[in-house]
Design a protein around this motif. Sequence first.
Motif, PDB file in Angstrom:
ATOM      1  N   ALA A  39      18.830  15.326  24.718  1.00 37.87           N
ATOM      2  CA  ALA A  39      18.213  16.168  25.754  1.00 37.87           C
ATOM      3  C   ALA A  39      17.889  15.343  26.996  1.00 37.87           C
ATOM      4  N   GLN A  40      17.734  16.039  28.100  1.00 32.20           N
ATOM      5  CA  GLN A  40      17.437  15.400  29.376  1.00 32.20           C
ATOM      6  C   GLN A  40      15.965  15.020  29.470  1.00 32.20           C
ATOM      7  N   HIS A  41      15.674  14.048  30.329  1.00 31.56           N
ATOM      8  CA  HIS A  41      14.298  13.561  30.525  1.00 31.56           C
ATOM      9  C   HIS A  41      13.525  14.540  31.400  1.00 31.56           C
ATOM     10  N   LYS A  42      12.992  15.569  30.755  1.00 26.22           N
ATOM     11  CA  LYS A  42      12.220  16.596  31.449  1.00 26.22           C
ATOM     12  C   LYS A  42      10.852  16.717  30.795  1.00 26.22           C
ATOM     13  N   ALA A  43       9.995  17.513  31.409  1.00 29.66           N
ATOM     14  CA  ALA A  43       8.690  17.817  30.835  1.00 29.66           C
ATOM     15  C   ALA A  43       8.875  18.752  29.638  1.00 29.66           C
ATOM     16  N   PRO A  44       7.949  18.724  28.674  1.00 28.55           N
ATOM     17  CA  PRO A  44       8.096  19.528  27.459  1.00 28.55           C
ATOM     18  C   PRO A  44       8.301  21.021  27.693  1.00 28.55           C
ATOM     19  N   LYS A  45       7.503  21.627  28.558  1.00 24.97           N
ATOM     20  CA  LYS A  45       7.657  23.070  28.778  1.00 24.97           C
ATOM     21  C   LYS A  45       9.002  23.406  29.404  1.00 24.97           C
ATOM     22  N   GLU A  46       9.537  22.504  30.229  1.00 24.09           N
ATOM     23  CA  GLU A  46      10.870  22.734  30.797  1.00 24.09           C
ATOM     24  C   GLU A  46      11.927  22.729  29.695  1.00 24.09           C
ATOM     25  N   LEU A  47      11.827  21.761  28.779  1.00 30.94           N
ATOM     26  CA  LEU A  47      12.802  21.662  27.695  1.00 30.94           C
ATOM     27  C   LEU A  47      12.748  22.885  26.784  1.00 30.94           C
ATOM     28  N   VAL A  48      11.548  23.300  26.409  1.00 38.28           N
ATOM     29  CA  VAL A  48      11.427  24.479  25.547  1.00 38.28           C
ATOM     30  C   VAL A  48      11.862  25.726  26.303  1.00 38.28           C
ATOM     31  N   GLY A  49      11.541  25.799  27.590  1.00 36.44           N
ATOM     32  CA  GLY A  49      12.010  26.922  28.401  1.00 36.44           C
ATOM     33  C   GLY A  49      13.521  26.990  28.429  1.00 36.44           C
ATOM     34  N   ASP A  50      14.165  25.827  28.566  1.00 32.93           N
ATOM     35  CA  ASP A  50      15.632  25.792  28.514  1.00 32.93           C
ATOM     36  C   ASP A  50      16.131  26.285  27.160  1.00 32.93           C
ATOM     37  N   TRP A  51      15.479  25.853  26.077  1.00 32.78           N
ATOM     38  CA  TRP A  51      15.871  26.294  24.737  1.00 32.78           C
ATOM     39  C   TRP A  51      15.745  27.809  24.620  1.00 32.78           C
ATOM     40  N   LEU A  52      14.655  28.361  25.128  1.00 35.38           N
ATOM     41  CA  LEU A  52      14.439  29.807  25.074  1.00 35.38           C
ATOM     42  C   LEU A  52      15.519  30.574  25.826  1.00 35.38           C
ATOM     43  N   GLU A  53      16.019  29.983  26.912  1.00 33.81           N
ATOM     44  CA  GLU A  53      17.056  30.627  27.719  1.00 33.81           C
ATOM     45  C   GLU A  53      18.461  30.267  27.252  1.00 33.81           C
ATOM     46  N   ASN A  54      18.559  29.587  26.105  1.00 30.79           N
ATOM     47  CA  ASN A  54      19.853  29.117  25.588  1.00 30.79           C
ATOM     48  C   ASN A  54      20.592  28.243  26.590  1.00 30.79           C
ATOM     49  N   SER A  55      19.827  27.462  27.376  1.00 31.12           N
ATOM     50  CA  SER A  55      20.466  26.590  28.359  1.00 31.12           C
ATOM     51  C   SER A  55      20.040  25.135  28.183  1.00 31.12           C
ATOM     52  N   LEU A  56      19.505  24.786  27.007  1.00 31.43           N
ATOM     53  CA  LEU A  56      19.117  23.402  26.753  1.00 31.43           C
ATOM     54  C   LEU A  56      20.366  22.532  26.742  1.00 31.43           C
ATOM     55  N   VAL A  57      20.379  21.547  27.626  1.00 30.48           N
ATOM     56  CA  VAL A  57      21.517  20.636  27.726  1.00 30.48           C
ATOM     57  C   VAL A  57      21.278  19.461  26.793  1.00 30.48           C
ATOM     58  N   THR A  58      22.188  19.283  25.853  1.00 29.39           N
ATOM     59  CA  THR A  58      22.142  18.132  24.958  1.00 29.39           C
ATOM     60  C   THR A  58      23.445  17.372  25.100  1.00 29.39           C
ATOM     61  N   GLY A  59      23.374  16.132  24.744  1.00 27.92           N
ATOM     62  CA  GLY A  59      24.570  15.292  24.855  1.00 27.92           C
ATOM     63  C   GLY A  59      24.626  14.335  23.677  1.00 27.92           C
ATOM     64  N   SER A  60      25.096  13.140  23.955  1.00 21.84           N
ATOM     65  CA  SER A  60      25.210  12.171  22.879  1.00 21.84           C
ATOM     66  C   SER A  60      23.829  11.643  22.498  1.00 21.84           C
ATOM     67  N   ASN A  61      23.704  11.264  21.259  1.00 21.82           N
ATOM     68  CA  ASN A  61      22.482  10.697  20.726  1.00 21.82           C
ATOM     69  C   ASN A  61      22.222   9.376  21.447  1.00 21.82           C
ATOM     70  N   ALA A  62      21.073   9.250  22.085  1.00 23.15           N
ATOM     71  CA  ALA A  62      20.740   8.054  22.848  1.00 23.15           C
ATOM     72  C   ALA A  62      20.362   6.877  21.946  1.00 23.15           C
ATOM     73  N   CYS A  63      20.355   7.084  20.647  1.00 24.02           N
ATOM     74  CA  CYS A  63      19.977   6.028  19.694  1.00 24.02           C
ATOM     75  C   CYS A  63      21.213   5.635  18.905  1.00 24.02           C
TER      76      CYS A  63
END
Length: 112
Positions: free
Chosen positions: A86-110
């Motif tokens: 996931a992108q480096h955003k604030a928590p409510k932004e990330l959950v808001g993205d998830w709620l809108e089915n627009s959460l951007v995920t990519g490769s595992n940073a670990c």
Amino acid sequence: MKNIFAIPLASGRLCSHFGHCEQFAIVEVENNAIIGESLITPPPHEPGLLPGWLADRGVTDVIAGGMGQRALDLFAAQNIKVNVGAQHKAPKELVGDWLENSLVTGSNACDH
């Protein structure tokens, strides 16, 4: 349906390394709306501890930047869904993205 998200934080935004975060944002969602947010401080880092610790707090979902394979397996054993990259955003932004089915995920940073 109620979801409880755990999001690892550093300086109030998503921390790229799950196990070494300063705090977790715990964001509660019910009926597709955020109904609560709190911050909790994790116990000292110990490999394998956090999945059970978060499960004990009712967490159903995790949004993270990166996470080791062992942690991913331990979360799966707790029936906790994990979104990594996931992108480096604030928590409510990330959950808001998830709620809108627009959460951007990519490769595992670990990588360990």
